[in-house]
Write a protein that holds these residues in place. Structure first.
Motif, PDB file in Angstrom:
ATOM      1  N   ASP A 131       0.978  -1.014  -0.100  1.00  0.00           N
ATOM      2  CA  ASP A 131      -0.171  -0.133  -0.024  1.00  0.00           C
ATOM      3  C   ASP A 131       0.780   1.257  -0.046  1.00  0.00           C
ATOM      4  O   ASP A 131       0.364   2.394  -0.048  1.00  0.00           O
ATOM      5  CB  ASP A 131      -0.856  -0.018   1.203  1.00  0.00           C
ATOM      6  CG  ASP A 131      -1.573  -1.250   1.517  1.00  0.00           C
ATOM      7  OD1 ASP A 131      -2.509  -1.720   0.472  1.00  0.00           O
ATOM      8  OD2 ASP A 131      -1.588  -2.022   2.462  1.00  0.00           O
ATOM      9  N   TYR A 132       2.212   1.139   0.537  1.00  0.00           N
ATOM     10  CA  TYR A 132       2.983   2.357   0.669  1.00  0.00           C
ATOM     11  C   TYR A 132       4.361   2.248  -0.022  1.00  0.00           C
ATOM     12  O   TYR A 132       4.848   0.942  -0.272  1.00  0.00           O
ATOM     13  CB  TYR A 132       3.237   2.728   1.951  1.00  0.00           C
ATOM     14  CG  TYR A 132       1.923   2.986   2.727  1.00  0.00           C
ATOM     15  CD1 TYR A 132       1.264   4.370   2.840  1.00  0.00           C
ATOM     16  CD2 TYR A 132       1.180   1.879   3.481  1.00  0.00           C
ATOM     17  CE1 TYR A 132       0.386   4.613   3.509  1.00  0.00           C
ATOM     18  CE2 TYR A 132      -0.115   2.258   4.043  1.00  0.00           C
ATOM     19  CZ  TYR A 132      -0.395   3.850   4.186  1.00  0.00           C
ATOM     20  OH  TYR A 132      -1.435   3.991   4.957  1.00  0.00           O
ATOM     21  N   ASN A 159       6.274   7.668   0.487  1.00  0.00           N
ATOM     22  CA  ASN A 159       5.240   8.080   1.045  1.00  0.00           C
ATOM     23  C   ASN A 159       4.781   7.842   2.801  1.00  0.00           C
ATOM     24  O   ASN A 159       4.018   8.059   3.155  1.00  0.00           O
ATOM     25  CB  ASN A 159       3.989   8.001   0.392  1.00  0.00           C
ATOM     26  CG  ASN A 159       3.550   6.602   0.050  1.00  0.00           C
ATOM     27  OD1 ASN A 159       3.987   5.721   0.576  1.00  0.00           O
ATOM     28  ND2 ASN A 159       2.837   6.503  -0.859  1.00  0.00           N
ATOM     29  N   LEU A 160       5.815   6.750   3.163  1.00  0.00           N
ATOM     30  CA  LEU A 160       5.820   6.322   4.578  1.00  0.00           C
ATOM     31  C   LEU A 160       7.043   6.191   5.019  1.00  0.00           C
ATOM     32  O   LEU A 160       7.861   5.438   4.235  1.00  0.00           O
ATOM     33  CB  LEU A 160       4.781   5.138   4.605  1.00  0.00           C
ATOM     34  CG  LEU A 160       4.914   4.380   5.936  1.00  0.00           C
ATOM     35  CD1 LEU A 160       4.146   5.449   7.001  1.00  0.00           C
ATOM     36  CD2 LEU A 160       3.964   3.085   5.883  1.00  0.00           C
TER      37      LEU A 160
END
Length: 813
Positions: A131-132, A159-160
């Motif tokens: 997801d990231y 993004n994470l």
């Protein structure tokens, strides 16, 4: 975002010397020994209690490094590189990392706790990666310098961020919180680790929770004591407390798995966790709660959790087939950890030829061309002789390089695997988990039984640094690696000590030194018990003999004359009271006559050995030894008119008589984690852990006997487990018959009956365990010191008695 000289000067409010143009860097370094140091490296010269990186500027300039963050500029290099002068290099590193992190507005998870930080971080990375685009701390980089180095791995595509923070004393977390800037917190566990750095548990907790001072939420097992100290909301899980956000309704162990039923937001669902150990289940629940908080649906969570794996956070060096050395890093493949693994490969290499087996690299945040350009540079810096690339992407990017062999998958590689293609080389195996490189490890690893002695090289370093802290910076250290490195492994320990830049190695006999030379060790090696018959070999392998008698000196001088030697290094031993080896007072004058104005040899050091440095009741005797040594040294040096190095302190001498350190000390058992007093022992870290497994579990009835001579009769119905380790492996028979124990799933299992040659038997009646579960034979608990007290011996005898049939596995966290 790039790290450039302009960014550095603006952040640190200073400027580089001899510099005008803007230069960009692709590598931030604090280790002068790293092969990744090059012209595009920015080097931070850190000063610590036991080291000063400013001393290595010359070697770094030779490698091409020309930009340095320093606390002072050594005069001789002022015009040879560019220097940015700061008050504190470590704080400058942290300040730069803080500014770099602020340039990215990414969701950030900060992980802390007493145990499980690295495991939870790695599992969250695996579970959330679909997801990231994630950046995370490599390995267990969670310290005051490890965290900043982790932060520099962020780029625009991430993004994470998942970063762990570890502390050992009050005042450390503020800096890490400022650097990481997490908005989501994960608290794993509050335990006893690093208790010694705090007044009490509450003080330690308050310090740890400073990481979360700007978080919107902290995810943890429900704990009122912890939650009352939080400054933000919590998201909790619990086995018992119905007020938790996630409640475990049931838990059942089945065939190496744990089945749990959870309730969340009035809905219940079930998950299979692929572990039974309590700590693994708890860490899994922390990850499950984190995923629920982030909005991932239960069905997806269940699917991903079922694929969790045991995290190996350590780089391990093992014996491989065909005289190879195998570096096992087979469960991760990212660019940051690749550089770490390449440095470990060079530190531990047994052979000059270096091979890497490398899979596709994931989660770099870089496009493939840029990523593999960086990878190629790292491999070339490390002077890798052969590259085996496994995976479609890496094969496409590296196929045109020389000495690269490409395979689309692990299966294809295994189908074409030829054991004879790996001979006398050091092999790094590094791959992403879904490539299943553990199958390659099985083929390349030397076959052995299940018992192994794990050697923690980080603990060895910590112990060395402890004794260094008691010495002046200029005092040299000789480390004793005799008796197969006190049972820990001769070559591997020596290689690590060479990497740590000790001054000398000490061995007992010539053949030990010869083996080290054959393995590529270049440090000066002193032979402490040379026989006259070994002098030829000593000279052939550039070893330095201890000379302890007139006969020995005459024999060596005669050989030196035959070989036309000039100033060959020798070491003179003076007997001051040990009465084992050495020149006594009456022999000093004839000794001087033989070495005075003799150009065949050069006395590199004059030394003696303390007989009772560990016994404070013998202080007067020890001081008399030191006085006799000093008198003899003065007489000898007055005659020969030069001053060799002096050394008399052994391990306990360093601890109790540091004021007599002279120019060098000899560190022996202490570096392996054993002090000669309770106070000294408490300062040291455990280096060696002997592990095995449960071979078989069976039930016996009351009245039945166990092992030879029926020394144990069962008083009731019992469950017993057989462990494949015995006195042939070095476990003394005196440790059996209910005197000793092993640790299984963190519980004591008493040894029942007589210890056999290859096996021992333990009582597991009240222990939840299964066949193939791990067994701690000794380590932190039971400790070798504890064993020695029970059976009436000393730790030296136990650790040096571990059979060489027990494989040694060397690792760094």
């Amino acid at each position: 975002m790039t790290i450039s000289t302009f960014f550095i000067e603006e952040t640190l409010n200073t400027s580089f010397s001899n510099h005008a143009e803007n230069v960009e860097f692709d590598h931030i370094s604090i280790d002068s020994r790293s092969l990744q140091n090059s012209a595009t490296t920015l080097f931070f010269c850190l000063k610590g209690q036991n080291h000063d990186a400013h001393e290595f500027i010359a070697s770094l300039i030779f490698k091409g490094v020309s930009y340095f963050i320093v606390e002072y500029i050594p005069a001789e290099f002022e015009d040879k590189a560019h220097f940015c002068v700061v008050q504190d290099s470590a704080k400058a590193l942290q300040k730069m990392a803080t500014a770099y992190k602020k340039a990215f507005s990414i969701e950030t998870i900060g992980v802390t706790g007493s145990n499980g930080k690295t495991i939870v971080k790695e599992w969250l990375n695996f579970l959330l990666s679909p997801d990231y685009a994630i950046v995370r701390s490599p390995k267990s980089y969670n310290s005051q310098v490890g965290v900043p180095l982790s932060i520099f791995g962020i780029n625009e595509k991430h993004n994470l961020g998942i970063f762990e923070a570890g502390i050992s004393e009050k005042g450390e977390m503020d800096a890490l919180a400022t650097i990481i800037q997490p908005n989501i917190g994960v608290f794993t566990h509050l335990g006893t680790a690093h208790d010694e750095g705090f007044q009490n548990t509450e003080q330690k907790l308050i310090e740890k929770l400073k990481l979360f001072k700007n978080c919107k939420v902290v995810i943890l097992e429900k704990n009122d004591f912890v939650e009352k100290h939080l400054n933000c909301s919590s998201f909790t899980w619990s086995f018992e407390n119905k007020n938790a956000d996630v409640v475990v309704l049931s838990k059942e162990k089945k065939e190496q798995k744990t089945h749990i039923t959870l309730k969340y937001q009035n809905n219940s669902f079930s998950i299979w966790i692929p572990f039974t150990e309590e700590s693994a289940v708890e860490n899994s629940l922390t990850c499950i709660a984190s995923m629920l908080y982030l909005g991932i649906i239960p069905e997806v969570i269940g699917s991903r959790i079922s694929q969790l794996y045991a995290v190996e956070i350590r780089l391990q060096a093992k014996k491989g087939i065909n005289n190879c050395l195998l570096i096992d890093d087979s469960f991760s493949s990212d660019y940051q950890s690749l550089k770490i693994a390449l440095d470990f490969l060079d530190q531990q290499k047994l052979h000059q030829k270096k091979t890497i087996i490398l899979s596709d690299i994931f989660q770099s945040g870089l496009d493939p061309k840029q990523l593999y350009t960086n990878v190629i540079k790292a491999l070339q810096n490390s002077k890798i002789d052969r590259i085996i690339a496994i995976g479609e992407t890496i094969s496409a990017q590296l196929k045109d390089l020389p000495n690269v062999f490409c395979f689309p998958s692990t299966l294809v590689f295994l189908q074409q695997f030829n054991t004879q293609s790996f001979q006398n080389e050091t092999i790094l195996v590094k791959g992403a988990r879904n490539f299943h490189f553990e199958e390659i490890i099985v083929l390349l690893e030397e076959k052995k039984h299940e018992t192994k002695l794990e050697i923690n090289l980080d603990a060895l370093t910590a112990n060395l640094n402890y004794y260094k802290s008691k010495l002046k910076p200029e005092t040299k250290i000789m480390v004793m690696v005799k008796a197969f490195g006190y049972g820990s492994g001769g070559y591997e320990i020596a290689k690590h000590l060479e990497h740590l830049k000790v001054a000398y190695l000490g061995v007992a006999f010539a053949d030990e030194g010869i083996e080290l030379r054959k393995a590529g060790i270049t440090l000066p090696i002193m032979v402490l018990n040379p026989e006259n018959s070994s002098f030829n070999a000593i000279i052939a392998y550039n070893l330095e003999p201890e000379i302890y008698s007139l006969n020995g000196l005459k024999s060596f001088l005669e050989l030196a004359k035959q070989k036309n030697l000039h100033q060959y290094p020798i070491h003179i031993k003076i007997d001051t009271g040990m009465h084992r080896l050495g020149f006594n007072t009456a022999e000093i004058e004839p000794l001087i006559q033989l070495i005075h104005q003799n150009n065949l040899v050069q006395v590199k050091s004059i030394f003696s050995h303390l007989a009772a440095s560990d016994d404070v009741n013998e202080k007067a005797f020890t001081l008399k030894q030191i006085e006799l040594f000093s008198d003899a040294y003065t007489i000898i040096t007055s005659a020969i008119q030069y001053k060799p190095t002096r050394h008399i302190l052994n391990t306990s001498g360093i601890f109790n008589y540091a004021e007599y350190q002279f120019e060098m000390v000899r560190l022996g058992i202490g570096i392996y984690g054993f002090g000669n007093s309770e106070e000294e022992y408490k300062q040291l870290e455990n280096v060696s852990t002997l592990k095995s497994i449960i071979s078989q579990i069976r039930s016996i009835d009351a009245g039945e006997s166990i092992s030879y001579n029926r020394k144990f009769i069962a008083p009731k119905k019992m469950n017993i487990a057989t462990i494949p380790v015995g006195y042939a492996d070095g476990i003394r028979r005196a440790w059996g018959n209910e005197k000793g124990y092993v640790l299984i799933n963190q519980q004591k299992a008493t040894i029942v009956g007589t210890i056999c040659m290859d096996m021992l038997i333990v009582d597991v009646t009240n222990i939840d365990c299964q066949e193939n579960d791990e067994v701690i034979v000794f380590g932190t608990q039971p400790s070798i010191v504890e064993m020695a007290k029970v059976i009436g011996t000393i730790p030296y005898e136990i650790i040096t008695g571990i059979s060489q049939r027990v494989p040694r596995v060397f690792y760094k966290n």
